[in-house]
Write a protein that holds these residues in place. Structure first.
Motif, mmCIF file in Angstrom:
data_model
loop_
_atom_site.group_PDB
_atom_site.id
_atom_site.type_symbol
_atom_site.label_atom_id
_atom_site.label_comp_id
_atom_site.label_asym_id
_atom_site.label_seq_id
_atom_site.Cartn_x
_atom_site.Cartn_y
_atom_site.Cartn_z
ATOM 1 N N ALA A 177 0.828 -1.210 0.000
ATOM 2 C CA ALA A 177 0.000 0.000 0.000
ATOM 3 C C ALA A 177 0.861 1.258 0.000
ATOM 4 O O ALA A 177 0.554 2.231 -0.706
ATOM 5 C CB ALA A 177 -0.939 -0.007 1.203
ATOM 6 N N ILE A 178 1.942 1.263 0.773
ATOM 7 C CA ILE A 178 2.799 2.456 0.829
ATOM 8 C C ILE A 178 3.570 2.622 -0.472
ATOM 9 O O ILE A 178 3.865 3.744 -0.905
ATOM 10 C CB ILE A 178 3.750 2.382 2.046
ATOM 11 N N LEU A 181 1.078 4.118 -2.833
ATOM 12 C CA LEU A 181 0.922 5.523 -2.477
ATOM 13 C C LEU A 181 2.078 6.356 -3.020
ATOM 14 O O LEU A 181 1.877 7.462 -3.539
ATOM 15 C CB LEU A 181 0.840 5.674 -0.964
ATOM 16 N N MET A 185 1.655 9.489 -5.609
ATOM 17 C CA MET A 185 2.104 10.836 -5.264
ATOM 18 C C MET A 185 3.185 11.326 -6.241
ATOM 19 O O MET A 185 3.213 12.514 -6.603
ATOM 20 C CB MET A 185 2.597 10.867 -3.823
ATOM 21 N N HIS A 202 -2.547 15.128 1.255
ATOM 22 C CA HIS A 202 -1.854 14.391 2.308
ATOM 23 C C HIS A 202 -2.259 14.902 3.688
ATOM 24 O O HIS A 202 -2.592 14.116 4.597
ATOM 25 C CB HIS A 202 -0.347 14.535 2.103
#
Length: 210
Positions: A177-178, A181, A185, A202
């Motif tokens: 998930a990170i 992300l 971004m 954010h």
């Protein structure tokens, strides 16, 4: 008779590419800066002065603010793009509204004002270092699309290596998930090139889900 053939000759590119050493220093600077993200490390700078959690967060947030000032001043050529006066500045209304509503649903142990200050500093610090400065340095040497996975993986590694108990490979779903992300971004920095959208979304997230 004038020689007009010169007008049609390809002109040498004036674009300046950073050296490999510059990129290595940029990544090294990112690692050092990332380690100073407020509240990131259990044994962070704030812990040198206090055992109280709120005091630790306050100290580390103030340290990040003090360091951010010269960092921003030293990168004026990037800042002209990162903080361009485009219409996306209106998106900062989102965290403002979310911040006004925050005390009505807040449930964490820190005082709400301290939490809001901490998140504002932390979000700016993370995003300016990663998707602002680092991505700008990488984009000077590589294409914008090549910069996306490079910066996203760096962002992911920052979480995996510094927060292994939450994002390490043993925790596969949060780890993936990170990474996703980070990709999202970094993509948001390609069009538009400012960081207004990243910062506003954010920070809004942290104010909405506290």
């Amino acid at each position: 008779m004038t020689d007009t053939s010169r007008e049609h000759r390809p002109q040498p590119s004036t674009r300046r590419f950073p050296s490999a050493l510059t990129l290595m220093l940029a990544w090294a600077g990112w690692v050092a800066g990332w380690a100073l993200t407020p509240g990131l490390l259990a044994g962070g700078v704030g812990g040198w002065f206090s055992d109280d959690y709120a005091t630790v967060i306050l100290i580390e947030s103030l340290v990040a603010v003090v360091l951010a000032v010269p960092l921003v001043l030293l990168h004026k050529r990037f800042n002209r793009v990162l903080f361009a006066g485009d219409r996306l500045r209106w998106l900062y209304a989102l965290p403002v509204v979310a911040g006004i509503a925050l005390p009505f649903h807040y449930g964490l142990i820190l005082p709400v004002a301290l939490y809001m200050f901490w998140m504002a500093v932390s979000v700016f610090w993370q995003d300016y270092l990663t998707f602002g400065l680092l991505q700008s340095y990488v984009r000077e040497r590589f294409s914008s699309w090549a910069a996306v996975p490079m910066v996203a993986v760096t962002f992911w590694l920052g979480h995996v290596l510094f927060l292994p108990e939450r994002f390490g490979l043993a925790h596969l779903v949060p780890s993936i998930a990170i990474l996703v992300l980070g990709v999202v971004m970094a993509l948001l920095r390609t069009r538009p090139r400012s960081i207004h959208l990243i910062l506003s979304l954010h920070l809004t997230f942290y104010y909405l889900f506290a």
